[in-house]
Scaffold this active site. Structure first.
Site, PDB file in Angstrom:
ATOM      1  N   SER A   1       0.843  -1.190   0.000  1.00  0.00           N
ATOM      2  CA  SER A   1       0.000   0.000   0.000  1.00  0.00           C
ATOM      3  C   SER A   1       0.878   1.240   0.000  1.00  0.00           C
ATOM      4  CB  SER A   1      -0.881   0.012   1.250  1.00  0.00           C
ATOM      5  OG  SER A   1      -0.073   0.276   2.378  1.00  0.00           O
ATOM      6  N   LYS A   2       0.225   2.362  -0.214  1.00  0.00           N
ATOM      7  CA  LYS A   2       0.944   3.627  -0.225  1.00  0.00           C
ATOM      8  C   LYS A   2       1.601   3.860   1.142  1.00  0.00           C
ATOM      9  CE  LYS A   2       0.042   8.525  -0.958  1.00  0.00           C
ATOM     10  NZ  LYS A   2       0.840   8.800   0.199  1.00  0.00           N
ATOM     11  N   ARG A   3       0.897   3.415   2.176  1.00  0.00           N
ATOM     12  CA  ARG A   3       1.433   3.586   3.529  1.00  0.00           C
ATOM     13  C   ARG A   3       2.780   2.874   3.723  1.00  0.00           C
ATOM     14  NH1 ARG A   3      -2.264   1.320   7.023  1.00  0.00           N
ATOM     15  NH2 ARG A   3      -3.835   1.760   5.447  1.00  0.00           N
TER      16      ARG A   3
ATOM     17  N   GLU B   1      -1.657  17.040  -1.229  1.00  0.00           N
ATOM     18  CA  GLU B   1      -0.602  16.101  -0.831  1.00  0.00           C
ATOM     19  C   GLU B   1       0.180  15.678  -2.071  1.00  0.00           C
ATOM     20  OE1 GLU B   1       0.051  11.651   0.992  1.00  0.00           O
ATOM     21  OE2 GLU B   1      -1.980  12.307   0.502  1.00  0.00           O
TER      22      GLU B   1
ATOM     23  N   ASP C   1       5.378   5.065   2.281  1.00  0.00           N
ATOM     24  CA  ASP C   1       5.652   6.231   3.134  1.00  0.00           C
ATOM     25  C   ASP C   1       6.495   5.819   4.339  1.00  0.00           C
ATOM     26  OD1 ASP C   1       4.177   7.708   1.421  1.00  0.00           O
ATOM     27  OD2 ASP C   1       2.349   7.744   2.656  1.00  0.00           O
TER      28      ASP C   1
END
Ligand code: GLU
Length: 505
Positions: free
Chosen positions: A262-264, A285, A267
């Site tokens: 996931s994008k998380r 963002e 990050d």
């Protein structure tokens, strides 16, 4: 394969294309090219609520950056166009009607509130509400009404949907190139909505109709669409059309632990999950992209090819052409593919070595305008030639080679301790004389002269080479000292050695 291969990448423009979407596009591209087929881009924008301005452009730019452009799509070879589903809106109703007429689908008039209350009632009893054979005859639909009653409701402008009438007590046999044969009990399927009274088809109907009209031979898409396969098979059957072949690509998993990337994860661990940087215009963002983070498209493509596929040999480095030659859906795994951000760096380091130095120099100069704008790109390119072996990204060049562009002012303390001895100043003074006397100033003659002098004087290599490197670099690192001295020139080399003597004596 007898038919002309036609495959499509069919993203919904709901935001930036995830790196997993790029993998799907790539596998479609490779398969098409391998079979001299056609790679199509179709924009599935029937869900207007989720439509995001600019997302289509982002998709096209991403494919272009990866050098996997589509052959047919919006604005390009529109033989089967239009390729945006919103522009094909007028087509779908006729197909939904056909299914109603032939008894494969029906009108349903249940309001959102009614369905919600059914769902809640079921939940309270610990059950899940599914709209299908099990309860459709207790709900509000044309299966319970006469044709006249149904028509009267439609004429009165009541909101409706058209649902697929999923059969009871049947076993469906599905085939997937990657997963083999599967069977599905139709009793667990729900009567999916195909069409809504706002005039828009749902994904399922539009997808099948378009794949048929666009003469798609192979549907290659992510595993998350596998649950739709049973319905899609049934739709082909209901229309009396030959279904394409299907291949559902394995999930892309987080670098560690369970679940989808996931994008998380990106990050958290500091790597991008998008091909290009993306600014969300609602939240402002900005998400990082592989391109802007300094990855070469060849590295991204080579890395993505290995997310779920392998050539069955030890070879890891593949150009796009080699991938086209070697790619085979039968070598795609079922099991999820783990995303390893270190591996993509490894590929980038490899492809760095393959880049043209002059082009790298231009990129480097653009990234460090304050430091490099007045420096000749040819000089920068010669520097890059010496340091790229240790670089993964263009931005690494500064740390690896700043001393080619500026006199090092700070001295590394531990290097000083190691390199600077009592007799160092004396030796460095003599070294200056040796350097100054060299007429044909080149890396080779520097090496011959200095090494010759060291040997004849029996000084010991370390006693010369270490303080000399310290003077030139400010540390005990960097490429060959003779190459450095040659590139920065005689005067600058001598000046740096003098500086060191003055600073440390
Ligand atoms: N529009 C779907 C998506 O966003 C396409 C799925 C398919 O390829 O059938 O991925």
């Amino acid at each position: 394969m007898s038919k002309q291969v036609r495959v499509r990448f069919a993203p919904s423009p709901t935001g930036p294309l995830h790196i997993g979407g790029v993998r799907t596009a790539l596998f479609n591209y490779l398969f098409a090219k391998k079979h001299n087929g056609t790679f199509i881009l179709r924009i599935e924008d029937t869900d207007q609520n989720r439509y995001v301005e600019g997302a289509e452009n982002y998709i096209v730019e991403s494919l272009n950056w990866c050098q996997i452009p589509f052959d047919e799509g919006p604005g390009k070879n529109e033989k089967f166009g239009p390729y945006r589903q919103s522009e094909r809106k007028h087509l779908y109703k006729e197909y939904a009607d056909k299914l109603v007429k032939s008894g494969y689908a029906y009108y349903a008039f249940d309001t959102a509130e009614a369905l919600d209350s059914h769902r809640k009632n079921h939940e309270e009893k610990g059950k899940t509400f599914i709209y299908n054979w099990h309860n459709r005859l207790k709900l509000d639909n044309s299966l319970l009404l006469s044709p006249e009653e149904t028509q009267a409701k439609l004429d009165a402008g009541e909101d409706y949907v058209i649902r697929f009438k999923s059969p009871q007590d049947q076993t469906l046999h599905l085939t997937d190139i990657i997963r083999g044969n599967m069977t599905i009990d139709t009793n667990i399927l729900d009567d999916k909505v195909l069409f809504k009274s706002d005039g828009m088809p749902t994904y399922h109907l539009a997808n099948i109709v378009d794949d048929h009209l666009m003469e798609i031979t192979h549907v290659i898409r992510g595993e998350e669409w596998l649950p739709s396969l049973a319905l899609h098979y049934q739709l082909y059957d209901a229309f009396g059309w030959e279904a394409p072949e299907f291949a559902h690509l394995p999930l892309i998993l987080k670098p560690t632990g369970k679940g989808k990337l996931s994008k998380r994860d990106g990050d958290k661990l500091g790597f991008p999950v998008f091909p290009l940087a993306y600014k969300d215009h609602k939240t402002n963002e900005v998400s990082r992209g592989y391109k802007e983070d300094g990855y070469f498209p060849e590295a991204v493509v080579n890395f993505l090819a290995f997310l779920g596929w392998n050539p069955g040999t030890e070879q890891e480095i593949f150009s796009l052409e080699e991938l086209v030659q070697s790619f085979d859906l039968s070598r795609v795994n079922k099991a999820g593919a783990r995303f390893d951000p270190d591996k993509i760096k490894w590929f980038n380091h490899y492809y760095m070595q393959e880049q043209d130095n002059l082009e790298l120099a231009e990129q480097f100069q653009m990234l460090f305008p304050d430091e490099l704008k007045d420096i000749d790109v040819n000089y920068i390119s010669m520097v890059i030639n010496l340091i790229k072996e240790r670089a993964t990204f263009v931005t690494d060049f500064w740390d690896l080679g700043h001393f080619f562009f500026e006199t090092p002012l700070d001295l590394d303390e531990s290097a000083v301790k190691k390199a600077w001895k009592e007799d160092s100043a004396e030796i460095m003074k003599e070294l200056i004389t040796v350097i100054s006397s060299i007429k044909d100033y080149s890396a080779e003659s520097l090496q011959t002269n200095i090494k010759g002098w060291i040997t004849s004087k029996e000084i010991g290599f370390g006693k010369v080479m270490m303080p000399m490197r310290l003077a030139l670099v400010g540390a005990l690192q960097g490429p060959d000292v003779f190459d450095i001295m040659y590139l920065i020139g005689k005067d600058e080399s001598v000046r740096r050695i003098e500086n060191l003597i003055n600073t440390l004596s």
